[in-house]
Scaffold this motif. Structure first.
Motif, mmCIF file in Angstrom:
data_model
loop_
_atom_site.group_PDB
_atom_site.id
_atom_site.type_symbol
_atom_site.label_atom_id
_atom_site.label_comp_id
_atom_site.label_asym_id
_atom_site.label_seq_id
_atom_site.Cartn_x
_atom_site.Cartn_y
_atom_site.Cartn_z
ATOM 1 N N LEU A 20 13.016 14.076 7.822
ATOM 2 C CA LEU A 20 11.640 14.151 8.313
ATOM 3 C C LEU A 20 11.413 13.033 9.316
ATOM 4 N N LEU A 21 10.902 13.379 10.499
ATOM 5 C CA LEU A 21 10.553 12.417 11.539
ATOM 6 C C LEU A 21 9.038 12.400 11.682
ATOM 7 N N VAL A 22 8.439 11.212 11.608
ATOM 8 C CA VAL A 22 6.990 11.058 11.700
ATOM 9 C C VAL A 22 6.690 10.076 12.814
ATOM 10 N N HIS A 23 5.715 10.431 13.682
ATOM 11 C CA HIS A 23 5.397 9.544 14.805
ATOM 12 C C HIS A 23 3.936 9.741 15.208
ATOM 13 N N GLY A 24 3.274 8.650 15.549
ATOM 14 C CA GLY A 24 1.895 8.719 15.996
ATOM 15 C C GLY A 24 1.778 8.936 17.486
ATOM 16 N N ASP A 25 0.757 9.695 17.902
ATOM 17 C CA ASP A 25 0.595 9.951 19.336
ATOM 18 C C ASP A 25 -0.076 8.783 20.057
ATOM 19 N N ARG A 26 -0.442 7.717 19.310
ATOM 20 C CA ARG A 26 -0.971 6.506 19.928
ATOM 21 C C ARG A 26 -0.090 5.291 19.612
ATOM 22 N N ALA A 64 -3.526 9.131 3.191
ATOM 23 C CA ALA A 64 -3.305 10.572 3.222
ATOM 24 C C ALA A 64 -1.911 10.899 3.755
ATOM 25 N N LEU A 65 -1.490 10.211 4.831
ATOM 26 C CA LEU A 65 -0.157 10.448 5.378
ATOM 27 C C LEU A 65 0.915 10.001 4.392
ATOM 28 N N LEU A 66 0.729 8.850 3.768
ATOM 29 C CA LEU A 66 1.715 8.364 2.801
ATOM 30 C C LEU A 66 1.879 9.352 1.647
ATOM 31 N N THR A 67 0.782 9.935 1.195
ATOM 32 C CA THR A 67 0.857 10.919 0.119
ATOM 33 C C THR A 67 1.596 12.172 0.572
ATOM 34 N N ARG A 68 1.349 12.610 1.807
ATOM 35 C CA ARG A 68 2.070 13.765 2.339
ATOM 36 C C ARG A 68 3.565 13.484 2.431
ATOM 37 N N ILE A 69 3.928 12.273 2.823
ATOM 38 C CA ILE A 69 5.344 11.901 2.888
ATOM 39 C C ILE A 69 5.963 11.939 1.500
ATOM 40 N N ALA A 70 5.240 11.402 0.518
ATOM 41 C CA ALA A 70 5.754 11.426 -0.855
ATOM 42 C C ALA A 70 5.916 12.850 -1.362
ATOM 43 N N ASP A 71 4.968 13.709 -1.051
ATOM 44 C CA ASP A 71 5.078 15.115 -1.455
ATOM 45 C C ASP A 71 6.282 15.783 -0.793
ATOM 46 N N TRP A 72 6.513 15.462 0.475
ATOM 47 C CA TRP A 72 7.688 16.006 1.172
ATOM 48 C C TRP A 72 8.966 15.536 0.489
ATOM 49 N N ALA A 73 9.012 14.261 0.105
ATOM 50 C CA ALA A 73 10.199 13.713 -0.556
ATOM 51 C C ALA A 73 10.495 14.439 -1.858
ATOM 52 N N VAL A 74 9.461 14.702 -2.638
ATOM 53 C CA VAL A 74 9.650 15.411 -3.900
ATOM 54 C C VAL A 74 10.165 16.823 -3.642
ATOM 55 N N ARG A 102 0.834 -1.205 0.000
ATOM 56 C CA ARG A 102 0.000 0.000 0.000
ATOM 57 C C ARG A 102 0.866 1.252 0.000
ATOM 58 N N ALA A 103 1.925 1.248 0.810
ATOM 59 C CA ALA A 103 2.836 2.389 0.818
ATOM 60 C C ALA A 103 3.495 2.572 -0.543
ATOM 61 N N ALA A 104 3.894 1.468 -1.161
ATOM 62 C CA ALA A 104 4.539 1.554 -2.466
ATOM 63 C C ALA A 104 3.596 2.156 -3.506
ATOM 64 N N ARG A 105 2.324 1.765 -3.477
ATOM 65 C CA ARG A 105 1.363 2.309 -4.437
ATOM 66 C C ARG A 105 1.183 3.816 -4.243
ATOM 67 N N ALA A 106 1.122 4.242 -2.991
ATOM 68 C CA ALA A 106 0.968 5.676 -2.724
ATOM 69 C C ALA A 106 2.202 6.453 -3.175
ATOM 70 N N PHE A 107 3.383 5.939 -2.868
ATOM 71 C CA PHE A 107 4.610 6.634 -3.242
ATOM 72 C C PHE A 107 4.807 6.654 -4.757
ATOM 73 N N ALA A 108 4.364 5.585 -5.444
ATOM 74 C CA ALA A 108 4.565 5.486 -6.888
ATOM 75 C C ALA A 108 3.794 6.549 -7.660
ATOM 76 N N GLN A 109 2.843 7.190 -7.018
ATOM 77 C CA GLN A 109 2.144 8.292 -7.680
ATOM 78 C C GLN A 109 2.997 9.552 -7.758
ATOM 79 N N ARG A 110 4.116 9.558 -7.056
ATOM 80 C CA ARG A 110 4.993 10.728 -7.056
ATOM 81 C C ARG A 110 6.399 10.413 -7.548
ATOM 82 N N ALA A 111 6.822 9.146 -7.477
ATOM 83 C CA ALA A 111 8.201 8.790 -7.816
ATOM 84 C C ALA A 111 8.279 7.290 -8.073
ATOM 85 N N ALA A 112 9.398 6.852 -8.634
ATOM 86 C CA ALA A 112 9.653 5.422 -8.709
ATOM 87 C C ALA A 112 9.872 4.888 -7.290
ATOM 88 N N VAL A 113 9.614 3.613 -7.093
ATOM 89 C CA VAL A 113 9.678 3.035 -5.750
ATOM 90 C C VAL A 113 10.444 1.711 -5.788
#
Length: 293
Positions: free
Chosen positions: A230-236, A275-285, A50-61
């Motif tokens: 970039l550091l990402v962490h959940g509060d739960r 949504a988070l995976l897409t934001r991460i991919a956008d940050w990477a770009v 699932r992460a790979a599919r989201a990232f592939a919309q912005r870059a090769a994976v």
């Protein structure tokens, strides 16, 4: 792929889809995202796909299975020699023609991308190696340690990342402050636990203790600059409470890292929604723009 210590690692390459049939622009063609999964994961696990599919919309994976996981060889060292697996994947991305590579790691993979970012650098661009020094009470290695570590890992050309994303990573080794981490330590350290890991979790775990103990995530973070972090962490997060990402961010120093504390998020790739995976991919770009010649 074959690592520098001879371990065969399964890996999957996916070209950028650019999403919804849109043409792939030069920025997307230039960038590759290398995904480092968590402990007991693999390249074919649903959350990784699932992460790979989201990232592939912005870059090769590139996805791969760490040693001891999936169809890769060897045994898991739970974050130590896995840095060699990641280096092989990053080098492969460059061999495929990608000028810019961003590493995105989850949990154990999050600690690996931090160590990799500290130990592997662009030799041609790294003009300040050894200039950042730590103090005795910071836990950061001094300049001589930094230089020695980087010299040790310069064998594979192009194995460095241009930006680093660490999701749900620990700040320090041997943490047992939560019930899930106490269970994980039982799996890793006890013979009966390793049997559960092998047959129940499909993860083959090395029996040897770390010797020497590898550079910790919090020690690694100050050495990643000038690459964006970039550091990402959940509060739960049930594994690592919020003092872990905050400790990592503090270690990076002013402007050294961007920290996202995600409300309602649990742990690692299983908890990262689209949504988070897409934001991460956008940050990477955005973190790796094409530079004019």
């Amino acid at each position: 792929m074959l690592t520098d210590d001879g371990v065969p690692v399964e890996a999957v390459y996916e070209p950028c889809t650019a999403g919804s049939g849109a043409p792939v622009d030069a920025a997307a063609e230039s960038l590759a995202i290398v995904v480092a999964h968590g402990f007991t994961g693999s390249a074919d696990r649903p959350a990784v796909r699932r992460a790979a599919r989201a990232f592939a919309q912005r870059a090769a994976v590139i996805t791969f299975s760490f040693r001891g996981h999936g169809r890769s060889g060897g045994r898991s060292t739970v974050g130590d020699r896995e840095v060699l697996d990641l280096a092989a994947a990053v080098a492969w991305a460059r061999e495929l023609g990608h000028a810019r590579v961003v590493t995105v790691g989850f949990s154990m993979g999050g600690s690996v991308v931090l160590r990799h970012g500290a130990l592997y650098t662009d030799v041609d661009a790294d003009t300040d190696t050894g200039t950042r020094t730590g103090t005795a009470d910071s836990g950061v290695p001094d300049a001589s340690v930094r230089v020695a570590a980087r010299e040790r890992h310069r064998g594979r050309t192009g194995a460095h990342s241009d930006a680093v994303v660490s999701v749900s990573a620990p700040a320090r080794w041997y943490y047992r402050g939560t019930a899930p981490m106490r269970r994980l330590h039982w799996v890793v350290t006890r013979p009966s636990g390793r049997l559960v890991g092998r047959y129940g979790l499909r993860t083959r775990i090395a029996t040897e203790e770390w010797n020497p103990v590898p550079l910790s995530p919090v020690q690694s973070v100050p050495l990643i600059a000038p690459a964006p972090l970039l550091l990402v962490h959940g509060d739960r997060d049930p594994y690592f409470p919020l003092d872990h990402p905050r400790m990592l961010a503090d270690a990076a120093g002013a402007g050294g890292a961007e920290l996202w504390l995600e409300r309602g998020m649990g742990h690692a790739e299983n908890a990262a929604d689209d949504a988070l995976l897409t934001r991460i991919a956008d940050w990477a770009v955005a973190a790796c723009p094409i530079m004019d010649n």
